[in-house]
Design a protein around this motif. Structure first.
Motif, PDB file in Angstrom:
ATOM      1  N   LYS A  44      89.604  -4.979  19.434  1.00 14.92           N
ATOM      2  CA  LYS A  44      89.167  -4.323  18.195  1.00 14.92           C
ATOM      3  C   LYS A  44      89.439  -2.832  18.317  1.00 14.92           C
ATOM      4  N   ASN A  70      87.199  -7.081   3.383  1.00  8.34           N
ATOM      5  CA  ASN A  70      86.303  -6.579   4.421  1.00  8.34           C
ATOM      6  C   ASN A  70      86.155  -5.075   4.338  1.00  8.34           C
ATOM      7  N   SER A  71      84.935  -4.642   4.686  1.00  9.16           N
ATOM      8  CA  SER A  71      84.710  -3.220   4.889  1.00  9.16           C
ATOM      9  C   SER A  71      83.799  -3.108   6.108  1.00  9.16           C
ATOM     10  N   MET A  72      84.343  -3.495   7.288  1.00  6.62           N
ATOM     11  CA  MET A  72      83.553  -3.591   8.513  1.00  6.62           C
ATOM     12  C   MET A  72      82.985  -2.230   8.941  1.00  6.62           C
ATOM     13  N   GLY A  73      83.811  -1.182   8.755  1.00  9.65           N
ATOM     14  CA  GLY A  73      83.378   0.165   9.148  1.00  9.65           C
ATOM     15  C   GLY A  73      83.578   0.462  10.613  1.00  9.65           C
ATOM     16  N   LEU A  74      84.606  -0.157  11.195  1.00 10.00           N
ATOM     17  CA  LEU A  74      84.992   0.116  12.594  1.00 10.00           C
ATOM     18  C   LEU A  74      83.873  -0.177  13.599  1.00 10.00           C
ATOM     19  N   PRO A  75      83.192  -1.344  13.493  1.00  8.64           N
ATOM     20  CA  PRO A  75      82.213  -1.667  14.532  1.00  8.64           C
ATOM     21  C   PRO A  75      82.956  -1.932  15.831  1.00  8.64           C
ATOM     22  N   ASN A 128      95.916   2.725  15.556  1.00  8.22           N
ATOM     23  CA  ASN A 128      95.628   2.296  14.189  1.00  8.22           C
ATOM     24  C   ASN A 128      95.703   3.499  13.246  1.00  8.22           C
ATOM     25  N   SER A 130      95.471   3.350  10.034  1.00  7.37           N
ATOM     26  CA  SER A 130      94.592   3.255   8.872  1.00  7.37           C
ATOM     27  C   SER A 130      93.295   3.982   9.172  1.00  7.37           C
ATOM     28  N   CYS A 131      93.251   4.645  10.308  1.00 10.17           N
ATOM     29  CA  CYS A 131      92.042   5.365  10.693  1.00 10.17           C
ATOM     30  C   CYS A 131      91.806   6.491   9.681  1.00 10.17           C
ATOM     31  N   PRO A 132      90.539   6.878   9.530  1.00 17.63           N
ATOM     32  CA  PRO A 132      90.212   7.880   8.530  1.00 17.63           C
ATOM     33  C   PRO A 132      90.810   9.252   8.869  1.00 17.63           C
ATOM     34  N   ASN A 195      98.359  -3.574   7.778  1.00 19.11           N
ATOM     35  CA  ASN A 195      96.901  -3.595   7.764  1.00 19.11           C
ATOM     36  C   ASN A 195      96.483  -4.101   6.385  1.00 19.11           C
ATOM     37  N   SER A 196      95.192  -4.312   6.197  1.00 23.44           N
ATOM     38  CA  SER A 196      94.711  -4.863   4.916  1.00 23.44           C
ATOM     39  C   SER A 196      95.134  -3.955   3.749  1.00 23.44           C
TER      40      SER A 196
HETATM   41  C1  LIG Z   1      89.309   0.877   7.625  1.00 20.43           C
HETATM   42  C2  LIG Z   1      88.852   1.647   8.856  1.00 20.43           C
HETATM   43  C3  LIG Z   1      87.337   1.454   9.025  1.00 20.43           C
HETATM   44  C4  LIG Z   1      89.113   3.112   8.609  1.00 20.43           C
HETATM   45  C5  LIG Z   1      89.652   1.210  10.105  1.00 20.43           C
HETATM   46  C6  LIG Z   1      89.256  -0.126  10.727  1.00 20.43           C
HETATM   47  C7  LIG Z   1      89.660  -1.296   9.887  1.00 20.43           C
HETATM   48  C8  LIG Z   1      88.733  -2.134   9.305  1.00 20.43           C
HETATM   49  C9  LIG Z   1      87.261  -1.936   9.465  1.00 20.43           C
HETATM   50  O1  LIG Z   1      86.770  -1.861  10.631  1.00 20.43           O
HETATM   51  O2  LIG Z   1      86.622  -1.865   8.393  1.00 20.43           O
HETATM   52  N1  LIG Z   1      89.126  -3.187   8.518  1.00 20.43           N
HETATM   53  C10 LIG Z   1      90.459  -3.457   8.300  1.00 20.43           C
HETATM   54  O3  LIG Z   1      90.827  -4.406   7.578  1.00 20.43           O
HETATM   55  N2  LIG Z   1      91.395  -2.668   8.889  1.00 20.43           N
HETATM   56  C11 LIG Z   1      91.052  -1.583   9.657  1.00 20.43           C
HETATM   57  O4  LIG Z   1      91.961  -0.880  10.161  1.00 20.43           O
END
Ligand SMILES: CC(C)(C)CCc1c(C(=O)O)[nH]c(=O)[nH]c1=O
Length: 312
Positions: A44, A70-75, A128, A130-132, A195-196
């Motif tokens: 992860k 999904n909006s996991m938020g990088l757990p 990654n 897609s990181c903020p 990525n998504s």
């Molecule tokens: C969207 C981010 C929280 C900035 C990065 C982690 C991530 C997440 C996530 O942890 O929400 N979900 C995804 O589908 N792709 C990702 O790269």
């Protein structure tokens, strides 16, 4: 048929593994991946500190098998957890280990990359993008200047071949501009597409409620519904990045989509939503389905058809 592959100079017994984020946050998750029929595994995305991530519900499959949001938020457990896992990993197992990093700042990415380089391990890094970014700016993958600056700092630190995880692009000019950046970095060995699809919104018709809690219900879309965007990104970068490889991810629910990703140019294929829904048995199923497709079509190896999508 032979579905093995080589990625960033590392041999994978088969081309399939998990998409970062699915079945890979804890050692228990990673053990399931090691025991599965996948050809590899990736952790992860790690941040410098441990993170709980967003409140649930933060992932849900969408009705009819069309995909997920999904909006996991990088757990995640924090990068030292994954560094420790990488230090203890059995690299003689033939199943190579990939490590995903998603620093919340360039400084964090520098510190994490330096720690992995200092440990001098056989694992392969996937950064990654897609990181903020800084608040108010789009994610790094959509800020080409910021992404180029980040790569100009990280590539020399990493030294070895590494890869980057990219959000989907939807404009030919963006494929061209992004590829022009990536071609500046010799040890950038692969790009992982996609990525998504960012900031979708899933709403329940009966309850009239958003399906997930974080971000007013906005979240990344995955699964079958993103397949054709994924294939386009795989093929666009396959065409534009001579000497580099592409990992295909997005919409792989059977051997058929894995075959299409290779036809589009993928050297390996990651599975996210279908792994989340079906479990690690998905790898044995899709490996067999792909092999059967290759036999039926007369292909012996992935090289026989990789990138050979025909145009009209
Ligand atoms: C969207 C981010 C929280 C900035 C990065 C982690 C991530 C997440 C996530 O942890 O929400 N979900 C995804 O589908 N792709 C990702 O790269």
């Amino acid at each position: 048929a032979d579905i093995s592959t080589t990625l960033a100079g590392v041999k994978l017994p088969n081309l399939l593994f998990n998409a970062s984020g699915v079945c890979c946050q804890t050692e228990a998750d990673l053990k399931l991946m090691v025991e599965s029929e996948s050809g590899s595994l990736i952790t992860k995305s790690a941040t410098f500190e441990q993170r709980d991530g967003n409140p649930s519900p933060r992932y849900t499959p969408l009705p009819g098998g069309i995909g997920s949001i999904n909006s996991m938020g990088l757990p995640n457990e924090g990068y030292e957890y994954y560094l420790n896992y990488a230090k203890n990993y059995d690299y003689s197992s033939k199943k190579p280990l990939f490590i995903s990093l998603s620093g919340l700042s360039l400084a964090d990415n520098v510190k994490m990359c330096e720690a992995f380089v200092a440990a001098d391990l056989p694992c392969v890094l996937e950064i990654n993008y897609s990181c903020p970014n800084v608040p108010g700016k789009p994610q790094m993958g959509y800020d080409l200047e910021a992404m180029e600056h980040s790569l100009s700092v990280l590539a020399p630190i990493i030294k070895k071949p590494f890869g980057i995880k990219l959000p989907p692009y939807f404009d030919i000019a963006h494929f061209d501009q992004a590829a022009a950046v990536f071609n500046k970095f010799d040890n950038l060995a692969f790009v992982t597409c996609i990525n998504s699809v960012g900031n979708g919104l899933a709403i329940d018709f009966e309850t009239e409620e958003a399906l997930i809690k974080p971000k007013d219900g906005f979240g990344g879309l995955g699964g079958l519904m993103v397949l054709n965007t994924a294939l386009a990104n795989v093929n666009a970068f396959h065409r534009r990045l001579p000497g580099k490889q592409v990992i295909g991810v997005g919409g792989v629910v059977s051997g058929k989509e894995a075959f299409l990703h290779v036809l589009a140019g993928a050297s390996a294929v990651q599975i996210g939503t279908q792994l989340k829904e079906e479990g690690p048995g998905v790898f044995a199923r899709i490996a067999k389905e792909l092999s059967d497709i290759m036999v039926a079509k007369g292909y012996k190896t992935l090289e026989d058809f990789r990138g050979k999508v025909k145009t009209l």
